[in-house]
Design a protein around this motif. Structure first.
Motif, PDB file in Angstrom:
ATOM      1  N   ALA A  59       0.830  -1.196   0.000  1.00  0.00           N
ATOM      2  CA  ALA A  59       0.000   0.000   0.000  1.00  0.00           C
ATOM      3  C   ALA A  59       0.874   1.259   0.000  1.00  0.00           C
ATOM      4  O   ALA A  59       0.626   2.212  -0.752  1.00  0.00           O
ATOM      5  CB  ALA A  59      -0.925  -0.012   1.210  1.00  0.00           C
ATOM      6  N   LEU A  60       1.925   1.238   0.849  1.00  0.00           N
ATOM      7  CA  LEU A  60       2.831   2.384   0.910  1.00  0.00           C
ATOM      8  C   LEU A  60       3.526   2.613  -0.425  1.00  0.00           C
ATOM      9  O   LEU A  60       3.639   3.739  -0.907  1.00  0.00           O
ATOM     10  CB  LEU A  60       3.895   2.161   1.993  1.00  0.00           C
ATOM     11  CG  LEU A  60       3.511   2.531   3.417  1.00  0.00           C
ATOM     12  CD1 LEU A  60       4.623   2.133   4.380  1.00  0.00           C
ATOM     13  CD2 LEU A  60       3.238   4.034   3.502  1.00  0.00           C
ATOM     14  N   THR A  65       4.355   5.457  -5.480  1.00  0.00           N
ATOM     15  CA  THR A  65       4.468   5.374  -6.938  1.00  0.00           C
ATOM     16  C   THR A  65       3.615   6.439  -7.619  1.00  0.00           C
ATOM     17  O   THR A  65       3.986   6.940  -8.683  1.00  0.00           O
ATOM     18  CB  THR A  65       4.052   3.972  -7.417  1.00  0.00           C
ATOM     19  OG1 THR A  65       4.748   3.012  -6.651  1.00  0.00           O
ATOM     20  CG2 THR A  65       4.375   3.767  -8.884  1.00  0.00           C
ATOM     21  N   THR A  66       2.494   6.788  -6.989  1.00  0.00           N
ATOM     22  CA  THR A  66       1.667   7.840  -7.596  1.00  0.00           C
ATOM     23  C   THR A  66       2.421   9.169  -7.635  1.00  0.00           C
ATOM     24  O   THR A  66       2.282   9.933  -8.576  1.00  0.00           O
ATOM     25  CB  THR A  66       0.352   8.051  -6.813  1.00  0.00           C
ATOM     26  OG1 THR A  66       0.653   8.365  -5.460  1.00  0.00           O
ATOM     27  CG2 THR A  66      -0.522   6.810  -6.863  1.00  0.00           C
ATOM     28  N   PHE A  67       3.259   9.431  -6.604  1.00  0.00           N
ATOM     29  CA  PHE A  67       4.073  10.650  -6.623  1.00  0.00           C
ATOM     30  C   PHE A  67       5.114  10.591  -7.726  1.00  0.00           C
ATOM     31  O   PHE A  67       5.354  11.569  -8.425  1.00  0.00           O
ATOM     32  CB  PHE A  67       4.763  10.866  -5.265  1.00  0.00           C
ATOM     33  CG  PHE A  67       3.810  11.233  -4.180  1.00  0.00           C
ATOM     34  CD1 PHE A  67       3.161  12.463  -4.212  1.00  0.00           C
ATOM     35  CD2 PHE A  67       3.533  10.362  -3.145  1.00  0.00           C
ATOM     36  CE1 PHE A  67       2.269  12.814  -3.219  1.00  0.00           C
ATOM     37  CE2 PHE A  67       2.649  10.707  -2.150  1.00  0.00           C
ATOM     38  CZ  PHE A  67       2.006  11.937  -2.187  1.00  0.00           C
ATOM     39  N   LEU A  68       5.716   9.405  -7.865  1.00  0.00           N
ATOM     40  CA  LEU A  68       6.712   9.229  -8.927  1.00  0.00           C
ATOM     41  C   LEU A  68       6.056   9.464 -10.282  1.00  0.00           C
ATOM     42  O   LEU A  68       6.616  10.125 -11.155  1.00  0.00           O
ATOM     43  CB  LEU A  68       7.296   7.804  -8.847  1.00  0.00           C
ATOM     44  CG  LEU A  68       8.398   7.484  -9.865  1.00  0.00           C
ATOM     45  CD1 LEU A  68       9.660   8.282  -9.561  1.00  0.00           C
ATOM     46  CD2 LEU A  68       8.725   5.993  -9.853  1.00  0.00           C
ATOM     47  N   PHE A  69       4.826   8.944 -10.416  1.00  0.00           N
ATOM     48  CA  PHE A  69       4.110   9.105 -11.679  1.00  0.00           C
ATOM     49  C   PHE A  69       3.849  10.573 -11.958  1.00  0.00           C
ATOM     50  O   PHE A  69       4.077  11.058 -13.069  1.00  0.00           O
ATOM     51  CB  PHE A  69       2.783   8.317 -11.617  1.00  0.00           C
ATOM     52  CG  PHE A  69       1.950   8.471 -12.847  1.00  0.00           C
ATOM     53  CD1 PHE A  69       2.259   7.750 -13.991  1.00  0.00           C
ATOM     54  CD2 PHE A  69       0.852   9.319 -12.859  1.00  0.00           C
ATOM     55  CE1 PHE A  69       1.492   7.896 -15.129  1.00  0.00           C
ATOM     56  CE2 PHE A  69       0.088   9.462 -13.998  1.00  0.00           C
ATOM     57  CZ  PHE A  69       0.397   8.750 -15.134  1.00  0.00           C
ATOM     58  N   ASP A  70       3.394  11.276 -10.910  1.00  0.00           N
ATOM     59  CA  ASP A  70       3.133  12.714 -11.066  1.00  0.00           C
ATOM     60  C   ASP A  70       4.391  13.441 -11.523  1.00  0.00           C
ATOM     61  O   ASP A  70       4.359  14.272 -12.423  1.00  0.00           O
ATOM     62  CB  ASP A  70       2.658  13.328  -9.739  1.00  0.00           C
ATOM     63  CG  ASP A  70       1.231  12.888  -9.414  1.00  0.00           C
ATOM     64  OD1 ASP A  70       0.558  12.363 -10.331  1.00  0.00           O
ATOM     65  OD2 ASP A  70       0.808  13.048  -8.250  1.00  0.00           O
ATOM     66  N   PRO A  85      13.435   4.361 -12.751  1.00  0.00           N
ATOM     67  CA  PRO A  85      12.511   3.383 -13.296  1.00  0.00           C
ATOM     68  C   PRO A  85      11.144   4.006 -13.555  1.00  0.00           C
ATOM     69  O   PRO A  85      10.749   4.954 -12.885  1.00  0.00           O
ATOM     70  CB  PRO A  85      12.440   2.306 -12.228  1.00  0.00           C
ATOM     71  CG  PRO A  85      12.991   2.911 -10.989  1.00  0.00           C
ATOM     72  CD  PRO A  85      13.896   4.013 -11.411  1.00  0.00           C
ATOM     73  N   ASP A  86      10.490   3.450 -14.508  1.00  0.00           N
ATOM     74  CA  ASP A  86       9.202   3.969 -14.931  1.00  0.00           C
ATOM     75  C   ASP A  86       8.132   3.592 -13.894  1.00  0.00           C
ATOM     76  O   ASP A  86       8.074   2.465 -13.418  1.00  0.00           O
ATOM     77  CB  ASP A  86       8.866   3.329 -16.282  1.00  0.00           C
ATOM     78  CG  ASP A  86       7.532   3.820 -16.792  1.00  0.00           C
ATOM     79  OD1 ASP A  86       7.237   5.011 -16.584  1.00  0.00           O
ATOM     80  OD2 ASP A  86       6.797   3.002 -17.363  1.00  0.00           O
ATOM     81  N   ALA A  87       7.288   4.546 -13.548  1.00  0.00           N
ATOM     82  CA  ALA A  87       6.261   4.323 -12.527  1.00  0.00           C
ATOM     83  C   ALA A  87       5.324   3.172 -12.910  1.00  0.00           C
ATOM     84  O   ALA A  87       4.916   2.381 -12.064  1.00  0.00           O
ATOM     85  CB  ALA A  87       5.453   5.597 -12.302  1.00  0.00           C
ATOM     86  N   ALA A  88       5.014   3.069 -14.183  1.00  0.00           N
ATOM     87  CA  ALA A  88       4.111   2.002 -14.631  1.00  0.00           C
ATOM     88  C   ALA A  88       4.746   0.633 -14.413  1.00  0.00           C
ATOM     89  O   ALA A  88       4.069  -0.337 -14.052  1.00  0.00           O
ATOM     90  CB  ALA A  88       3.769   2.198 -16.100  1.00  0.00           C
ATOM     91  N   GLU A  89       6.089   0.565 -14.619  1.00  0.00           N
ATOM     92  CA  GLU A  89       6.787  -0.705 -14.401  1.00  0.00           C
ATOM     93  C   GLU A  89       6.790  -1.076 -12.924  1.00  0.00           C
ATOM     94  O   GLU A  89       6.546  -2.212 -12.555  1.00  0.00           O
ATOM     95  CB  GLU A  89       8.234  -0.583 -14.892  1.00  0.00           C
ATOM     96  CG  GLU A  89       8.483  -1.326 -16.194  1.00  0.00           C
ATOM     97  CD  GLU A  89       9.872  -1.027 -16.727  1.00  0.00           C
ATOM     98  OE1 GLU A  89      10.850  -1.184 -15.948  1.00  0.00           O
ATOM     99  OE2 GLU A  89       9.978  -0.625 -17.904  1.00  0.00           O
ATOM    100  N   ILE A  90       7.072  -0.073 -12.073  1.00  0.00           N
ATOM    101  CA  ILE A  90       7.096  -0.319 -10.624  1.00  0.00           C
ATOM    102  C   ILE A  90       5.745  -0.813 -10.144  1.00  0.00           C
ATOM    103  O   ILE A  90       5.647  -1.745  -9.347  1.00  0.00           O
ATOM    104  CB  ILE A  90       7.474   0.968  -9.865  1.00  0.00           C
ATOM    105  CG1 ILE A  90       8.938   1.318 -10.137  1.00  0.00           C
ATOM    106  CG2 ILE A  90       7.277   0.784  -8.350  1.00  0.00           C
ATOM    107  CD1 ILE A  90       9.383   2.591  -9.471  1.00  0.00           C
TER     108      ILE A  90
END
Lengths: 291, 319
Positions: A59-60, A65-70, A85-90
């Protein structure tokens, strides 16, 4: 402590008959081991802890990852984060992201279940009841492996469902039939099952809880760190490290396989090979050694 | 029926059990007696297959223990108290043991009742006293209603009521035609419980006989004599195969002739005798005589204790 003792006259006791009742078979040994595993408090505590920790980490990580995506969606910041690394991959790795902690806890439980029998003397009761010894050990291994699989796969599945709404807010959600998603979840359980066989075999050989936990955690989790620190520059060490049990486990849950790396099935062969080898050694040694 | 043939166990250079052969017959209580470290427990562990013999073999009811289809129904063994996981309750421990042989829960409750564990059955074994641990071990041994019962030091840690209960239990089981084999280092306990004795010392069988014949066999007449010239008295008796021990200048113990014979000789030699006490041999003494050279860990009196003892008048002997 004085206790009233009923002195049942011989005649009232169940009468004895020659070769009367049922004997030992694997099903009965399995039931006995199930009673043993479920009537020790540490089993329930460690299993609950494992599930909570694995789901919590997932969950954490999803939230992070949402921050990384942003950040990566912002062209300016993305330029600074080249190579990250790409957020989608993570996000694909999130269901099994607590696997390291899962290994730590379930390996400890596996060692505790067998080594505590030696520590407390229970092993003598066990082996008097099941004198061929092998079936008692196999039953315990089987029960622990199934529990570990269910804990691993279950935690990963719960993690998946908890992570989706979080990831969905950043448009990172993916479905269960996405490429490799389900295998990742199942193999999170498979890794834990094989790790528990590995650790329980170590515990059987060492016959001591502290020694067994330190040894199995050392091989599974510390050895790869040492190799990464000291072996990075030496090619043969890096080559050999691919065959460590931990490396096999890593490949089993990998959602993307790099060129030249082992795939999920090859990873399973490596980790499974180590576990089965140790299992076989532990069975042979236990059969021969005095209890 | 337990049969051991040239059974041996060596740990490195140390021989714990040295080629012992014996048979434990059904229908009576056989005591297995020996000092600490004599090899009793090791022998019992080999009987139930926990330790592999270095040599020889041992069978129970005709087969090696491990080859029985339902070992717990053949042999019930209390090997050491608390061969139990300390975090598990007595009830769950017995249930787990019973499950291996498909023994029903009703039997588990029976043995709990029989051993008086009822009030503590649901409590964790870790909190048990030594005596309760023994009762649990005996309960486990009786689970399979076995033909052969092996109890290693069963009365250790039991209260007097418990000791008496074990005694009744052992005799009761034997009277039902079962083989009962129980070890102890306490002679007095064996005297009350056992019909037959196997005495072991330093891994060797010293005696294997009915309890009465062990008392009789070792019970050569022993007489305590106080006389003014004990040396003269001994000199005159020398031809009669006696052995003697001089305890004080005028106090001796003579073994091998009876009191009347000593009195005759003393009269003839005109030796003044002012005490002549026939000493009866107790089983305890017989045991001490049998094992005194076979004791692994010999204790010695502390020097100051010995001094103190010399000042105290010698206790009255002769039971």
């Amino acid at each position: 402590m004085a206790t009233p003792t009923s002195q049942v006259p011989a005649a009232q006791r169940p009468r004895r008959q020659r070769e009367s009742g049922p004997g030992v078979n694997f099903g009965r040994v399995l039931k006995s081991e199930w009673i043993k595993v479920t009537t020790i408090p540490s089993t329930v505590i460690l299993i609950a802890t494992t599930v909570i920790v694995m789901v919590g980490i997932a969950a954490l990580l999803a939230w992070q990852t949402t921050f990384l995506f942003d950040a990566q969606s912002n062209p300016e910041m993305a330029a600074q984060m080249q190579g990250a690394p790409d957020a989608a991959e993570i996000s694909r790795d999130i269901p099994g992201s607590g696997l390291i902690f899962g290994q730590l806890l379930m390996a400890s439980l596996a060692v505790v279940l067998i080594a505590s029998e030696w520590g407390t003397g229970m092993i003598r009761s066990t082996m008097v009841a099941v004198p061929n010894r092998t079936s008692a050990l196999l039953a315990k291994q089987l029960i622990m492996a199934v529990i570990s699989f269910l804990v691993g796969a279950g935690s990963a599945l719960i993690s998946y469902f908890i992570a989706q709404p979080i990831l969905g807010s950043a448009d990172l959600g993916f479905s269960l039939d996405a490429d490799g998603a389900l295998l990742h979840i199942i193999n999170t359980g498979s890794v834990l099952a094989l790790v528990s066989v590995f650790a329980m075999s170590v515990g059987t050989l060492i016959r001591n809880t502290a020694g067994g936990v330190v040894t199995s955690i050392g091989v599974l989790l510390v050895l790869p760190i040492l190799v990464a620190i000291f072996g990075g520059s030496t090619e043969w060490v890096a080559d050999a490290a691919r065959f460590l049990p931990s490396s096999g486990g890593e490949q089993m849950v990998a959602t993307t396989i790099q060129d030249g790396d082992f795939n999920q099935w090859q990873g399973a062969l490596i980790l499974g090979g180590w576990s089965l080898l140790l299992l076989a050694v532990s069975l042979v040694v236990t059969k021969k050694r005095d209890v | 029926m337990i049969e051991a043939q040239a059974l041996s166990k060596r740990y490195g250079a140390k021989t714990a059990v040295d080629a012992v052969s014996f048979t434990v017959h059904p229908g009576k209580v056989t005591g297995f007696l020996g000092p600490n470290g004599a090899g009793k427990s090791t022998t019992m562990r080999m009987i139930v297959g926990l330790d592999n013999p270095s040599g020889g073999r041992v069978t129970v009811n005709g087969k090696p223990y491990a080859q029985h289809r339902a070992p717990l129904r053949e042999v019930g063994a209390l090997l050491d108290a608390k061969a139990v996981h300390t975090k598990r309750s007595a009830y769950n421990h017995l249930r787990a043991m019973a499950a291996t042989h498909g023994i029903p829960d009703s039997r588990v409750r029976d043995v709990i009742e029989l051993t008086g564990l009822g009030p503590v059955a649901k409590k964790r074994v870790g909190g048990f006293s030594l005596g309760m641990g023994q009762r649990l071990g005996i309960a486990a041994a009786l689970l399979g209603d076995p033909h052969t019962v092996i109890l290693d030091e069963p009365v250790n840690g039991l209260d007097p009521e418990g000791v008496q209960w074990v005694r009744h239990l052992a005799k009761g089981l034997a009277s039902e035609g079962r083989t009962v084999f129980l070890s102890s280092h306490l002679m007095s306990e064996m005297a009350l419980t056992a019909d037959h004795l196997i005495v072991i010392g330093r891994g060797r069988i010293i005696a294997d006989a009915p309890i009465q014949s062990i008392i009789d066999g070792q019970g050569r007449a022993r007489v305590r004599v106080r006389a003014d010239r004990p040396q003269d008295l001994l000199g005159s008796l020398a031809g009669e195969g006696v052995s003697s021990q001089i305890l004080e200048p005028e106090l001796i113990e003579i073994t091998g002739v009876d009191a009347r014979r000593i009195a005759e000789v003393a009269l003839r030699e005109r030796v003044l005798v002012y005490e002549l006490t026939p000493l009866q041999v107790s089983l305890e003494d017989a045991y001490m005589q049998l094992t005194q050279t076979e004791v692994e860990y010999q204790s010695h009196d502390l020097p100051n204790v010995q001094d103190a003892a010399e000042q105290v008048p010698a206790p009255v002997e002769g039971r």
